[in-house]
Design a protein around this motif. Structure first.
Motif, PDB file in Angstrom:
ATOM      1  N   ARG A  73       4.148  22.870  -4.854  1.00 51.06           N
ATOM      2  CA  ARG A  73       5.595  22.727  -5.042  1.00 51.06           C
ATOM      3  C   ARG A  73       5.977  21.332  -5.531  1.00 51.06           C
ATOM      4  N   ALA A  74       4.996  20.453  -5.665  1.00 53.31           N
ATOM      5  CA  ALA A  74       5.204  19.083  -6.152  1.00 53.31           C
ATOM      6  C   ALA A  74       6.280  18.352  -5.344  1.00 53.31           C
ATOM      7  N   LEU A  75       6.177  18.445  -4.013  1.00 52.19           N
ATOM      8  CA  LEU A  75       7.163  17.823  -3.129  1.00 52.19           C
ATOM      9  C   LEU A  75       6.733  16.410  -2.758  1.00 52.19           C
ATOM     10  N   THR A  76       7.600  15.462  -3.017  1.00 48.45           N
ATOM     11  CA  THR A  76       7.355  14.087  -2.595  1.00 48.45           C
ATOM     12  C   THR A  76       7.762  13.930  -1.129  1.00 48.45           C
ATOM     13  N   LEU A  77       7.451  12.767  -0.561  1.00 45.08           N
ATOM     14  CA  LEU A  77       7.858  12.532   0.824  1.00 45.08           C
ATOM     15  C   LEU A  77       9.379  12.471   0.929  1.00 45.08           C
ATOM     16  N   ARG A  78      10.036  11.967  -0.069  1.00 37.88           N
ATOM     17  CA  ARG A  78      11.496  11.971  -0.071  1.00 37.88           C
ATOM     18  C   ARG A  78      12.018  13.404  -0.065  1.00 37.88           C
ATOM     19  N   ASP A  79      11.389  14.301  -0.837  1.00 37.50           N
ATOM     20  CA  ASP A  79      11.785  15.706  -0.858  1.00 37.50           C
ATOM     21  C   ASP A  79      11.628  16.338   0.521  1.00 37.50           C
ATOM     22  N   VAL A  80      10.535  16.021   1.190  1.00 37.88           N
ATOM     23  CA  VAL A  80      10.290  16.566   2.528  1.00 37.88           C
ATOM     24  C   VAL A  80      11.374  16.112   3.492  1.00 37.88           C
ATOM     25  N   GLU A  88       0.846  -1.199   0.000  1.00 37.50           N
ATOM     26  CA  GLU A  88       0.000   0.000   0.000  1.00 37.50           C
ATOM     27  C   GLU A  88       0.881   1.249   0.000  1.00 37.50           C
ATOM     28  N   PRO A  89       0.384   2.389  -0.497  1.00 35.79           N
ATOM     29  CA  PRO A  89       1.200   3.608  -0.538  1.00 35.79           C
ATOM     30  C   PRO A  89       1.790   3.938   0.836  1.00 35.79           C
ATOM     31  N   LEU A  90       3.032   4.395   0.843  1.00 32.41           N
ATOM     32  CA  LEU A  90       3.745   4.604   2.093  1.00 32.41           C
ATOM     33  C   LEU A  90       3.059   5.669   2.955  1.00 32.41           C
ATOM     34  N   GLY A  91       2.568   6.730   2.339  1.00 29.60           N
ATOM     35  CA  GLY A  91       1.918   7.784   3.110  1.00 29.60           C
ATOM     36  C   GLY A  91       0.646   7.310   3.783  1.00 29.60           C
ATOM     37  N   GLU A  92      -0.172   6.553   3.047  1.00 29.62           N
ATOM     38  CA  GLU A  92      -1.396   6.014   3.632  1.00 29.62           C
ATOM     39  C   GLU A  92      -1.071   5.041   4.762  1.00 29.62           C
ATOM     40  N   SER A  93      -0.039   4.243   4.556  1.00 31.57           N
ATOM     41  CA  SER A  93       0.368   3.282   5.578  1.00 31.57           C
ATOM     42  C   SER A  93       0.841   4.010   6.834  1.00 31.57           C
ATOM     43  N   PHE A  94       1.620   5.068   6.636  1.00 31.69           N
ATOM     44  CA  PHE A  94       2.126   5.823   7.782  1.00 31.69           C
ATOM     45  C   PHE A  94       0.984   6.478   8.544  1.00 31.69           C
ATOM     46  N   LEU A  95       0.064   7.094   7.839  1.00 33.38           N
ATOM     47  CA  LEU A  95      -1.067   7.743   8.494  1.00 33.38           C
ATOM     48  C   LEU A  95      -1.865   6.734   9.312  1.00 33.38           C
ATOM     49  N   VAL A 150      12.077   4.771  -0.914  1.00 32.68           N
ATOM     50  CA  VAL A 150      12.095   6.215  -0.637  1.00 32.68           C
ATOM     51  C   VAL A 150      12.010   7.010  -1.943  1.00 32.68           C
ATOM     52  N   GLU A 151      12.794   6.610  -2.927  1.00 33.78           N
ATOM     53  CA  GLU A 151      12.822   7.338  -4.201  1.00 33.78           C
ATOM     54  C   GLU A 151      11.486   7.269  -4.932  1.00 33.78           C
ATOM     55  N   ALA A 152      10.687   6.255  -4.636  1.00 33.49           N
ATOM     56  CA  ALA A 152       9.403   6.080  -5.312  1.00 33.49           C
ATOM     57  C   ALA A 152       8.249   6.808  -4.619  1.00 33.49           C
ATOM     58  N   THR A 153       8.512   7.495  -3.518  1.00 33.61           N
ATOM     59  CA  THR A 153       7.427   8.183  -2.817  1.00 33.61           C
ATOM     60  C   THR A 153       6.872   9.323  -3.661  1.00 33.61           C
ATOM     61  N   THR A 154       5.639   9.717  -3.345  1.00 28.52           N
ATOM     62  CA  THR A 154       4.889  10.671  -4.155  1.00 28.52           C
ATOM     63  C   THR A 154       4.473  11.893  -3.338  1.00 28.52           C
ATOM     64  N   VAL A 155       3.873  12.843  -4.025  1.00 31.89           N
ATOM     65  CA  VAL A 155       3.296  14.012  -3.345  1.00 31.89           C
ATOM     66  C   VAL A 155       2.167  13.566  -2.420  1.00 31.89           C
ATOM     67  N   ALA A 156       1.381  12.590  -2.843  1.00 34.94           N
ATOM     68  CA  ALA A 156       0.301  12.072  -1.998  1.00 34.94           C
ATOM     69  C   ALA A 156       0.859  11.458  -0.714  1.00 34.94           C
ATOM     70  N   ASP A 157       2.003  10.795  -0.802  1.00 33.47           N
ATOM     71  CA  ASP A 157       2.651  10.261   0.399  1.00 33.47           C
ATOM     72  C   ASP A 157       3.028  11.394   1.347  1.00 33.47           C
ATOM     73  N   ALA A 197      10.205  -2.515   1.641  1.00 33.62           N
ATOM     74  CA  ALA A 197      11.250  -3.201   0.876  1.00 33.62           C
ATOM     75  C   ALA A 197      11.238  -4.695   1.153  1.00 33.62           C
ATOM     76  N   ALA A 198      11.056  -5.057   2.424  1.00 32.10           N
ATOM     77  CA  ALA A 198      11.047  -6.475   2.793  1.00 32.10           C
ATOM     78  C   ALA A 198       9.836  -7.198   2.231  1.00 32.10           C
ATOM     79  N   GLY A 199       8.723  -6.495   2.097  1.00 30.18           N
ATOM     80  CA  GLY A 199       7.494  -7.125   1.636  1.00 30.18           C
ATOM     81  C   GLY A 199       7.333  -7.150   0.135  1.00 30.18           C
ATOM     82  N   ASP A 200       8.206  -6.454  -0.591  1.00 32.85           N
ATOM     83  CA  ASP A 200       8.107  -6.338  -2.044  1.00 32.85           C
ATOM     84  C   ASP A 200       9.045  -7.342  -2.698  1.00 32.85           C
ATOM     85  N   GLY A 201       8.501  -8.265  -3.454  1.00 27.93           N
ATOM     86  CA  GLY A 201       9.322  -9.288  -4.104  1.00 27.93           C
ATOM     87  C   GLY A 201      10.319  -8.733  -5.096  1.00 27.93           C
TER      88      GLY A 201
END
Length: 279
Positions: free
Chosen positions: A156-163, A57-64, A109-116, A92-96
């Motif tokens: 500003r189109a900032l991803t979670l990695r950018d933050v 699931e998306p990292l941001g939704e999972s974190f929330l 981390v590099e794949a995180t999005t603005v939504a995250d 990473a551990a759960g992704d084959g």
């Protein structure tokens, strides 16, 4: 056999059970408003978000989800930073297609999005988190604004990695995110290479990390000079000049709480458990 999410939850439980961890809540020490039981409840409450990250699931939704669950106890913020450190590792551990390595976690981390990033900000509405004031000109992106800052993030189109990158110079958890989780994996190796009960290995690793580098939460909570003095006192305990139990009592009395170091240990415990560490 435990699932990845169960290992992440167990790591949170083992981290708080370790003692002595100078300044932190552990199985022998409570703070006035934050107790051992709150951390146990926080770890259990974070489970749903950990499970979400483990199945992609998306990292941001999972974190929330994890932080909303964590906050369902009376102590407040127990494991915000620890969960934030764990989630890319859990993903990473759960992704084959990835692996539980610095490279695999960095790919998450590099794949995180603005939504995250937006959901990361929303998580600050669930619990009170001690953070530094933002640099001048960055007030619209103050994480304490929660969802009120989402429009600015999107513009500003900032991803979670950018933050995380914008905070890495003053926040040890953010630094791990952008530097490949170097201290987390070093903590895992220390725990794996130790002996005795796992919680006690974690406590020894905590003291070593605290002696090695300034805890950024102490710097936020107090100031840089205090954080540097804490590192020196931790080294004295490692050198046998001070009893770690005495140092733990002193730090609690002085309201010194090296929370960032504890977060790194929790993430390191997860890595060690995923690698097969017996409990």
């Amino acid at each position: 056999m435990r699932t990845t999410a169960q290992n992440a939850e167990l790591a949170l439980l083992l981290e708080v059970a370790g003692t002595p961890k100078p300044g932190n809540v552990d199985r022998h020490r409570d703070h006035d408003d934050l107790r051992f039981e709150h951390f146990l409840a926080g770890a259990v409450g974070a489970r749903r978000g950990l499970e979400m990250a483990a199945v992609g699931e998306p990292l941001g939704e999972s974190f929330l989800a994890a932080i909303e669950g964590m906050s369902e106890q009376r102590g407040g913020n127990t494991q915000f930073g620890a969960v934030l450190l764990q989630l890319p590792l859990v993903a990473a551990a759960g992704d084959g297609d990835r692996s539980l390595t610095p490279e695999g976690a960095t790919a998450v981390v590099e794949a995180t999005t603005v939504a995250d990033a937006a959901n990361f900000y929303r998580a600050f509405e669930a619990v009170d988190v001690a953070v530094d004031d933002p640099p001048e000109g960055m007030e619209p992106l103050d994480v304490r604004r929660g969802s009120d800052a989402v429009t600015e993030l999107e513009s500003r189109a900032l991803t979670l990695r950018d933050v995380m990158e914008r905070s890495a110079d003053r926040d040890g958890v953010a630094r791990e995110w952008v530097d490949g989780f170097q201290r987390v994996f070093a903590a895992a190796e220390s725990i794996e290479g130790g002996d005795g009960p796992v919680a006690d290995r974690a406590a020894r690793t905590f003291l070593g990390l605290l002696a090695d580098e300034v805890d950024t939460f102490v710097a936020t909570q107090h100031d840089r000079a205090t954080a540097e003095a804490v590192t020196e006192r931790a080294q004295a305990a490692l050198d046998g000049e001070v009893d770690p139990e005495t140092l733990a009592d002193e730090f609690v009395a002085e309201d010194i709480n090296p929370g960032t170091t504890a977060d790194i240990v929790a993430a390191g415990l997860f890595v060690a458990l995923e690698r097969g560490l017996d409990v």
